[in-house]
Design an enzyme around this catalytic site. Structure first.
Site, PDB file in Angstrom:
ATOM      1  N   GLU A  92      39.587  34.120  49.319  1.00  0.00           N
ATOM      2  CA  GLU A  92      38.397  34.605  48.866  1.00  0.00           C
ATOM      3  C   GLU A  92      37.742  35.314  50.054  1.00  0.00           C
ATOM      4  O   GLU A  92      36.978  36.316  49.606  1.00  0.00           O
ATOM      5  CB  GLU A  92      37.491  33.397  48.320  1.00  0.00           C
ATOM      6  CG  GLU A  92      37.978  32.226  47.342  1.00  0.00           C
ATOM      7  CD  GLU A  92      37.655  33.111  45.942  1.00  0.00           C
ATOM      8  OE1 GLU A  92      36.976  34.186  46.197  1.00  0.00           O
ATOM      9  OE2 GLU A  92      38.050  32.502  44.885  1.00  0.00           O
TER      10      GLU A  92
ATOM     11  N   ASP B   2      46.927  36.095  38.854  1.00  0.00           N
ATOM     12  CA  ASP B   2      46.412  37.245  38.615  1.00  0.00           C
ATOM     13  C   ASP B   2      46.553  38.476  39.460  1.00  0.00           C
ATOM     14  O   ASP B   2      47.085  39.465  39.328  1.00  0.00           O
ATOM     15  CB  ASP B   2      44.916  37.095  37.859  1.00  0.00           C
ATOM     16  CG  ASP B   2      43.740  36.380  38.751  1.00  0.00           C
ATOM     17  OD1 ASP B   2      44.481  35.695  39.995  1.00  0.00           O
ATOM     18  OD2 ASP B   2      42.711  36.209  38.370  1.00  0.00           O
TER      19      ASP B   2
ATOM     20  N   GLU C 123      35.910  29.802  29.833  1.00  0.00           N
ATOM     21  CA  GLU C 123      36.744  29.902  30.971  1.00  0.00           C
ATOM     22  C   GLU C 123      38.040  29.611  30.560  1.00  0.00           C
ATOM     23  O   GLU C 123      39.152  30.186  30.880  1.00  0.00           O
ATOM     24  CB  GLU C 123      36.306  28.678  32.422  1.00  0.00           C
ATOM     25  CG  GLU C 123      37.191  28.743  33.457  1.00  0.00           C
ATOM     26  CD  GLU C 123      36.941  29.940  34.261  1.00  0.00           C
ATOM     27  OE1 GLU C 123      36.015  30.714  33.997  1.00  0.00           O
ATOM     28  OE2 GLU C 123      37.625  29.945  35.235  1.00  0.00           O
TER      29      GLU C 123
ATOM     30  N   GLU D 104      35.806  40.212  34.378  1.00  0.00           N
ATOM     31  CA  GLU D 104      36.844  40.788  33.989  1.00  0.00           C
ATOM     32  C   GLU D 104      36.897  41.615  32.525  1.00  0.00           C
ATOM     33  O   GLU D 104      37.623  42.519  32.317  1.00  0.00           O
ATOM     34  CB  GLU D 104      38.047  39.779  33.698  1.00  0.00           C
ATOM     35  CG  GLU D 104      38.744  39.106  35.220  1.00  0.00           C
ATOM     36  CD  GLU D 104      37.644  38.324  35.872  1.00  0.00           C
ATOM     37  OE1 GLU D 104      36.593  37.921  35.282  1.00  0.00           O
ATOM     38  OE2 GLU D 104      37.888  37.970  37.222  1.00  0.00           O
TER      39      GLU D 104
ATOM     40  N   THR E 272      40.771  43.678  43.851  1.00  0.00           N
ATOM     41  CA  THR E 272      40.191  42.728  43.006  1.00  0.00           C
ATOM     42  C   THR E 272      38.701  42.193  42.650  1.00  0.00           C
ATOM     43  O   THR E 272      38.422  41.707  41.884  1.00  0.00           O
ATOM     44  CB  THR E 272      41.031  41.653  43.079  1.00  0.00           C
ATOM     45  OG1 THR E 272      41.000  40.832  41.928  1.00  0.00           O
ATOM     46  CG2 THR E 272      40.876  40.873  44.408  1.00  0.00           C
TER      47      THR E 272
HETATM   48  C1  DMJ Z   1      36.677  37.462  41.634  1.00  0.00           C
HETATM   49  O1  DMJ Z   1      36.433  36.985  42.851  1.00  0.00           O
HETATM   50  C2  DMJ Z   1      37.962  38.532  41.762  1.00  0.00           C
HETATM   51  O2  DMJ Z   1      38.098  39.317  40.502  1.00  0.00           O
HETATM   52  C3  DMJ Z   1      39.158  37.538  41.804  1.00  0.00           C
HETATM   53  O3  DMJ Z   1      40.467  38.132  41.711  1.00  0.00           O
HETATM   54  C4  DMJ Z   1      39.153  36.383  40.562  1.00  0.00           C
HETATM   55  N1  DMJ Z   1      38.109  36.742  39.815  1.00  0.00           N
HETATM   56  C5  DMJ Z   1      36.957  36.799  40.411  1.00  0.00           C
HETATM   57  C6  DMJ Z   1      35.618  36.945  39.473  1.00  0.00           C
HETATM   58  O4  DMJ Z   1      35.855  36.245  38.275  1.00  0.00           O
END
Ligand code: DMJ
Length: 575
Positions: free
Chosen positions: A136, A276, A369, A390, A473
């Site tokens: 994170e 993911d 979710e 997403e 991401t």
């Molecule tokens: C974000 O922090 C990033 O996209 C992460 O890869 C997973 N998803 C959250 C938001 O949904």
């Protein structure tokens, strides 16, 4: 319900096509310029409503609590489901400001961008006794700082003369240094948690996730390229290689693992939570750094996903050892996958699963979710929608690849839902339960870095007109630079450039250039003169039922085959 859409254009557009195509936007029929501008302004207002409330009620703490107009210092809570080891003397790291910087640039607000950069330069410190989640902190903080550093030195968004002296890069390097002890495990796989001041804590958990080990390469690689110090990229690459070495004979990974023993803990996995961004970072690392190693891993991993997880437009989970289906669940995080498929060039598959995600969005008003596909019902506890990006992200990619105005209608619907259900006086609140639309007092920082950014770019992609970017991401921008490419940098970049200048974007992509190179005759780009051996697939969208539907590849002169997922490629030769 909108009619089913078929993807326009050949699936072989491939890798990066959207980044190139973004330079050639044409007005979407049925979604005129005035409507586009109206929607863009609507998103701009959403961003500022979220941002200004954060700045007024929460800054310099981490995130906004929009219902009570107060704050939460949540960096050490991210991924920390049991809220263990929360720090006593931690007052936040201005997380939402860091996450907003690249969006401010996309929105063209260079004044506020400069203000934010200078505040962080003077005030941000990582010398805090706080245990944070490496993944994170990497995607949000390190990624946010690196992206903002690059933007702060870009001609378009450069800070006023003399004000910027690499302060954000210095902060990023300091943070990168603090990450390094996490990689000091017997396997080289990083611990999931690191104390920013003291390193890995005694008796720290050795459990981590696939995305926790496999989604560090973009930020750590970029940090190495920017500082000239290879150690950040080296540790991230070593971890990625180790992770891939743990794959099963089916080329599948699990979801959680032990960084000390190097053994899998949870052997079921899919394309959602915990996994993911592992897939995402392989293909994006290939785009950013150009190394075939990333492509080769991605290619095998992608094929395994399509073979073992895909069920029509849905993706279930499967056991990495047997390939047998385990959980039949749709999760909100999976909605990034169609966007990734656009980068691959698998437009038809992207379109069909995006459509299903959007149907679920329409049914509930937002994406829950978790949804149990086998029981056709909501998960009993995971009924929340924390303003995740997403679906908007994939919608943006699909629009870039197809220019189909229907995707703008999808964007409009997402925007309307967010304004109806999540907008409150103090910002945007998460949804606790999609059945009741009860709100929760939390505005996640990714709403600013991703959700608003992708929605804005859906209606106004002018920011992308003169440069190709990879989005991390977390939605932060990293420009594609020839100097960062290990392979074919000049041919890639010069071809892209000449294609852009020649205004011939429709069929151009790095993947296309690699797989089916266009011929340049007399200095002009002609539309797809194929090599002599090439025999096209029988269908223009490359869908197939048998191998006979697939032609012969132009560069290898090998016969293409039909995959289990129903599209033509060189797959079986590689498997
Ligand atoms: C974000 O922090 C990033 O996209 C992460 O890869 C997973 N998803 C959250 C938001 O949904």
């Amino acid at each position: 319900m909108p009619a089913a859409r078929s993807a326009s254009g050949p699936a072989r557009w491939g890798l990066l096509s959207l980044l190139i195509l973004s330079a050639f936007s044409h007005p979407a029929a049925g979604f005129g310029a005035a409507k586009k501008a109206y929607m863009r302004e609507k998103v701009r207002k959403m961003f500022y409503h979220a941002y200004e409330n954060y700045m007024a009620h929460a800054f310099p703490h981490d995130e906004l609590k929009p219902l009570t107009k107060t704050f939460t210092d949540s960096l050490s809570e991210l991924g920390n489901l049991k809220l263990e080891y929360l720090p006593q003397n931690y007052n936040g790291s201005a997380l939402s400001l860091i996450e907003s910087l690249s969006s401010l640039v996309v929105l063209g607000n260079f004044t506020e961008f400069q203000r934010g950069v200078l505040w962080l330069s003077d005030n941000l410190t990582f010398d805090v006794d706080a245990r944070v989640n490496l993944f994170e902190c990497n995607i949000r903080v390190l990624g946010g700082l690196i992206s903002a550093h690059i933007l702060a030195t870009d001609t378009k968004s450069r800070l006023d003369h003399g004000l910027y002296k690499n302060q954000l890069l210095n902060l990023a390097e300091d943070l990168g240094q603090r990450f390094l002890p996490a990689f000091d495990s017997p396997t080289g796989l990083p611990y999931a948690w690191i104390n920013l001041k003291n390193g890995v804590m005694e008796n720290e958990t050795t459990e981590t996730s696939t995305s926790g080990c496999g989604s560090l390469i973009l930020e750590m690689g970029a940090l190495s390229r920017l500082t000239g110090d290879s150690k950040y990229e080296a540790v991230a690459l070593r971890a990625l290689r180790k992770l891939w070495s743990m794959r099963s004979s089916l080329n599948l990974l699990g979801t959680t693992l032990d960084v000390v023993t190097g053994e899998w803990i949870e052997c079921s996995s899919g394309i959602g939570a915990g996994v993911d961004s592992f897939y995402e970072y392989l293909i994006k690392a290939y785009i950013l750094f150009g190394s075939d190693e990333y492509w080769d891993i991605f290619h095998s991993a992608y094929l395994a996903v399509q073979k073992y997880f895909r069920h029509g437009p849905w993706y279930h989970e499967a056991d990495m050892r047997t390939g047998r289906a385990t959980y039949w669940q749709l999760t909100s995080l999976q909605a990034f996958w169609p966007g990734l498929q656009i980068l691959v060039g698998d437009i038809a598959a992207a379109n069909s699963s995006h459509r299903e995600f959007f149907h679920v969005w329409q049914r509930f008003g937002v994406l829950p979710e978790r949804y149990l596909l086998d029981h056709d019902m909501l998960h009993p506890t995971e009924r929340y929608y924390p303003l995740r990006p997403e679906l908007a992200e994939s919608t943006f990619y699909l629009y870039q690849a197809t220019k189909d105005p229907w995707y703008m209608e999808v964007g409009e619907s997402i925007i309307n839902s967010l304004n109806s259900y999540a907008k409150v006086d103090g910002g945007f609140a998460s949804i606790r339960d999609v059945m009741t639309m009860q709100q929760e007092d939390h505005q996640h920082s990714f709403f600013l870095s991703e959700t608003c950014k992708y929605l804005y770019l859906l209606f106004d992609d002018s920011f992308l007109a003169d440069k190709n970017y990879v989005f991390t991401t977390e939605g932060h921008l990293l420009p594609i630079r020839s100097s960062w490419h290990e392979k074919l940098p000049e041919s890639y970049i010069s071809n892209w450039t000449s294609i852009k200048n020649g205004n011939q974007g429709t069929h151009a992509s790095a993947m296309s250039l690699q797989v089916c190179p266009a011929m340049f005759i007399g200095g002009n780009i002609t539309p797809w003169v194929e090599s002599a051996c090439h025999v096209p697939d029988s269908r223009v969208d490359h869908r197939c039922i048998t191998d006979d539907d697939c032609g012969i590849d132009s560069t290898t002169c090998r016969r293409r085959t039909c995959s289990m997922a129903g599209y033509c490629g060189l797959w079986l030769f590689i498997l």
